[in-house]
Design a protein around this motif. Structure first.
Motif, mmCIF file in Angstrom:
data_model
loop_
_atom_site.group_PDB
_atom_site.id
_atom_site.type_symbol
_atom_site.label_atom_id
_atom_site.label_comp_id
_atom_site.label_asym_id
_atom_site.label_seq_id
_atom_site.Cartn_x
_atom_site.Cartn_y
_atom_site.Cartn_z
ATOM 1 N N GLY A 120 0.859 -1.174 0.000
ATOM 2 C CA GLY A 120 0.000 0.000 0.000
ATOM 3 C C GLY A 120 0.895 1.222 0.000
ATOM 4 N N VAL A 121 0.307 2.399 -0.001
ATOM 5 C CA VAL A 121 1.103 3.622 -0.068
ATOM 6 C C VAL A 121 0.736 4.537 1.090
ATOM 7 N N ASN A 122 1.714 5.281 1.589
ATOM 8 C CA ASN A 122 1.455 6.312 2.580
ATOM 9 C C ASN A 122 2.453 7.440 2.378
ATOM 10 N N THR A 123 2.492 8.367 3.315
ATOM 11 C CA THR A 123 3.427 9.480 3.197
ATOM 12 C C THR A 123 3.843 9.947 4.580
ATOM 13 N N TYR A 124 5.035 10.529 4.656
ATOM 14 C CA TYR A 124 5.534 11.094 5.904
ATOM 15 C C TYR A 124 4.975 12.497 6.031
ATOM 16 N N CYS A 125 4.338 12.798 7.143
ATOM 17 C CA CYS A 125 3.584 14.047 7.256
ATOM 18 C C CYS A 125 3.523 14.470 8.724
ATOM 19 N N LEU A 126 2.567 15.298 9.059
ATOM 20 C CA LEU A 126 2.411 15.776 10.434
ATOM 21 C C LEU A 126 1.069 15.302 10.981
ATOM 22 N N VAL A 143 5.922 24.665 -3.496
ATOM 23 C CA VAL A 143 5.717 24.194 -4.864
ATOM 24 C C VAL A 143 7.054 23.970 -5.548
ATOM 25 N N GLU A 144 8.033 24.847 -5.265
ATOM 26 C CA GLU A 144 9.324 24.769 -5.935
ATOM 27 C C GLU A 144 10.146 23.571 -5.476
ATOM 28 N N GLN A 145 10.103 23.240 -4.161
ATOM 29 C CA GLN A 145 10.959 22.187 -3.646
ATOM 30 C C GLN A 145 10.241 21.408 -2.538
ATOM 31 N N PRO A 146 9.246 20.601 -2.891
ATOM 32 C CA PRO A 146 8.566 19.816 -1.861
ATOM 33 C C PRO A 146 9.472 18.710 -1.336
ATOM 34 N N GLY A 147 9.323 18.399 -0.056
ATOM 35 C CA GLY A 147 10.122 17.333 0.529
ATOM 36 C C GLY A 147 9.350 16.052 0.750
ATOM 37 N N ALA A 196 -9.941 8.983 6.171
ATOM 38 C CA ALA A 196 -9.121 10.175 6.384
ATOM 39 C C ALA A 196 -7.744 10.001 5.758
ATOM 40 N N GLN A 197 -7.178 8.811 5.894
ATOM 41 C CA GLN A 197 -5.888 8.541 5.251
ATOM 42 C C GLN A 197 -5.989 8.632 3.741
ATOM 43 N N ALA A 198 -7.010 7.976 3.186
ATOM 44 C CA ALA A 198 -7.179 7.958 1.732
ATOM 45 C C ALA A 198 -7.391 9.372 1.184
ATOM 46 N N GLU A 199 -8.179 10.159 1.888
ATOM 47 C CA GLU A 199 -8.433 11.532 1.440
ATOM 48 C C GLU A 199 -7.172 12.371 1.523
ATOM 49 N N PHE A 200 -6.367 12.161 2.576
ATOM 50 C CA PHE A 200 -5.125 12.922 2.700
ATOM 51 C C PHE A 200 -4.152 12.543 1.586
ATOM 52 N N ILE A 201 -4.016 11.255 1.304
ATOM 53 C CA ILE A 201 -3.138 10.813 0.218
ATOM 54 C C ILE A 201 -3.595 11.427 -1.091
ATOM 55 N N ALA A 202 -4.905 11.439 -1.334
ATOM 56 C CA ALA A 202 -5.430 12.026 -2.577
ATOM 57 C C ALA A 202 -5.139 13.522 -2.646
ATOM 58 N N ARG A 203 -5.192 14.193 -1.481
ATOM 59 C CA ARG A 203 -4.953 15.644 -1.460
ATOM 60 C C ARG A 203 -3.507 15.996 -1.732
ATOM 61 N N VAL A 204 -2.567 15.205 -1.188
ATOM 62 C CA VAL A 204 -1.157 15.572 -1.322
ATOM 63 C C VAL A 204 -0.493 14.993 -2.566
ATOM 64 N N THR A 205 -1.114 13.996 -3.178
ATOM 65 C CA THR A 205 -0.485 13.355 -4.333
ATOM 66 C C THR A 205 -0.064 14.347 -5.423
ATOM 67 N N VAL A 230 1.024 17.303 -5.106
ATOM 68 C CA VAL A 230 1.999 18.307 -4.673
ATOM 69 C C VAL A 230 3.221 17.720 -3.981
ATOM 70 N N VAL A 231 3.339 16.402 -3.899
ATOM 71 C CA VAL A 231 4.535 15.829 -3.282
ATOM 72 C C VAL A 231 5.702 15.880 -4.251
ATOM 73 N N GLY A 232 6.890 15.615 -3.727
ATOM 74 C CA GLY A 232 8.088 15.656 -4.545
ATOM 75 C C GLY A 232 8.318 14.374 -5.319
ATOM 76 N N ASP A 233 9.511 14.272 -5.877
ATOM 77 C CA ASP A 233 9.884 13.095 -6.652
ATOM 78 C C ASP A 233 9.969 11.866 -5.751
ATOM 79 N N ALA A 234 10.021 10.714 -6.391
ATOM 80 C CA ALA A 234 10.168 9.468 -5.637
ATOM 81 C C ALA A 234 11.423 9.517 -4.775
ATOM 82 N N LEU A 235 11.335 8.903 -3.617
ATOM 83 C CA LEU A 235 12.454 8.898 -2.684
ATOM 84 C C LEU A 235 13.604 8.053 -3.216
ATOM 85 N N VAL A 236 14.821 8.497 -2.949
ATOM 86 C CA VAL A 236 15.993 7.670 -3.241
ATOM 87 C C VAL A 236 16.175 6.718 -2.066
#
Length: 439
Positions: A155-161, A310-314, A378-387, A389-395
């Motif tokens: 599944g997918v998630n993201t590091y956030c607050l 927008v210029e440099q999302p982490g 809530a998780q699914a909606e947050f993932i949909a909201r940030v998708t 505007v997130v940055g490139d795939a993690l190294v």
């Protein structure tokens, strides 16, 4: 790192990968490990499937296993699970002893660590059974190294607050605009919350983790690692981070050093400050939300991390965990069929739901979404909201990067206790992690 008690994220690490140096001798061939050699008759297969987590995850996983066995007569699956602390130690011992489970749950840099040493199956060998065409490409890339697909995202998630809006409301503090706020805002708000709440409650949990450093440095165009396996984060970025977090601890915006280090010993949700309702903000993985809500009894929310632009999302989208197959399994097709069932069927999706991240197969997500509870939605909606505007795939970290977590914890304690200053800690980090990854 992905949280030890849920499912996680991107850089699953532990203190030391015991016995991993012996894996090179295993090769990439099948052999005598990975199960008991068969089930109850001709054509039968007995698989072992390992994962980490708590009793709730184990119960849900067993229901998925039962459903798979019902759909695949002749194949039996024995589940093996442990809490996060012991899981990777036991797995390393088993793999080094040629006794790896057939299907292995991994995360972070572990697929590369094991794959580069020949312990994992090249999934192209079972492509006729394990379908990857409907899996999110960004998440799928988390399991590909050196041109070889070693893992499939659960599944997918993201590091956030994670924030507790009740504490904000009680103190009259406005929730931040997570589209515009900065790290300076984070520090100020944490201090305000701490000052307005009873003793023992803090505006924020100490934010220092390897994942937080990755996010912070990505916002500065760096990241922790380079594509070719080197160290990317600069000493200046590390010094800036520790200067800020030391100041926050000193002013009471985050806990004192003694409490921060004490909390490392037990990271279960009910033991965290957020889970106990004693923190206003905490950096963490989006799929920690249900466990933290349950522990705290509070309507916790997810926000974008401070400093996103927008210029440099982490921030990034990350496979919560990865399913891999042992290169020594005696039943590669049956193991692949189990993984395919877990990630590609609505039946398994309805059982597992968001426990291992938001499903990356859109067909599964569509089928499961109506059955999500409020926490999962809530998780699914947050993932949909940030998708968007997130940055490139993690190294993903190179071989040796599983040592980074321990380095961060030791140096963070040294900084917070005043045993070293941020500049010296920054240099020590680069030296110690550089040695671990051979950079």
């Amino acid at each position: 790192m992905t949280s030890p008690w849920n499912g996680h994220g991107p850089r699953i690490t532990r203190r030391r990968l015991v016995g991993l140096t012996g894996l090179a001798a295993l090769g990439a061939t099948t052999g005598c490990g990975g199960g008991d050699g068969g089930g109850g008759g001709e054509g039968a297969a007995a698989l072992r499937f390992s994962w980490w987590g708590n009793a709730d995850r184990a119960a849900a996983t067993q229901r998925a296993i039962d459903a798979f066995q019902a759909a695949n007569p002749g194949t039996t699956v024995a589940g093996e699970w442990a809490d996060f602390t012991g899981y990777f130690d036991r797995l390393a011992t088993n793999v080094a002893a040629n006794d790896a489970p057939d299907v292995i749950t991994l995360g972070g840099a572990y697929p590369r660590e094991y794959g580069d040493r020949g312990a994992l199956l090249d999934l192209s060998e079972v492509a006729d059974v394990l379908r990857l065409d409907r899996i999110d490409a960004a998440a799928l890339s988390n399991g590909e190294f050196s041109g070889v697909q070693y893992g499939v995202p659960t599944g997918v998630n993201t590091y956030c607050l994670v924030v507790n809006p009740v504490l904000f409301e009680q103190t009259g503090t406005a929730l931040p605009d997570d589209a515009t706020w900065t790290w300076e805002d984070f520090e100020r708000i944490a201090a305000e919350l701490s000052a307005a709440t009873p003793e023992g409650t803090y505006g924020a949990v100490d934010p220092t983790t390897a994942d937080a450093l990755d996010l912070f440095s990505r916002q500065r165009g760096e990241g922790l690692y380079t594509e070719d396996g080197g160290l990317a984060i600069s000493a200046a970025t590390l010094e800036e981070w520790w200067t800020t977090t030391l100041r926050m601890s000193g002013e009471g915006a985050t806990p004192p050093a003694s409490l921060t280090t004490e909390l490392l010993a037990d990271a279960a949700p009910e033991q965290t400050l957020m889970g106990r309702g004693l923190a206003g903000m905490m950096l963490g993985w989006s799929n920690t939300l249900p466990a933290l809500r349950a522990a705290s009894g509070q309507p916790l929310q997810l926000l974008r991390a401070p400093g996103e632009s927008v210029e440099q999302p982490g921030m990034w989208l990350q496979a919560s965990q990865l399913y891999s197959i042992s290169s020594r399994t005696e039943h590669p097709e049956e193991a692949a069929r189990l993984v395919d069932f877990l990630v590609n069927t609505p039946e398994a999706g309805r059982i597992v739901k968001a426990d291992r991240g938001i499903p990356t197969n859109p067909d599964v997500l569509e089928a499961v979404l109506p059955e999500f509870d409020d926490d999962q939605r809530a998780q699914a909606e947050f993932i949909a909201r940030v998708t968007p505007v997130v940055g490139d795939a993690l190294v993903i970290g190179p071989v040796g990067s599983t040592e980074t977590r321990g380095v961060v914890e030791r140096l963070n304690a040294d900084v917070l206790f005043g045993r070293t200053d941020p500049a010296a800690a920054a240099e020590a980090f680069r030296e110690q992690v550089g040695q671990a990854i051979g950079a």
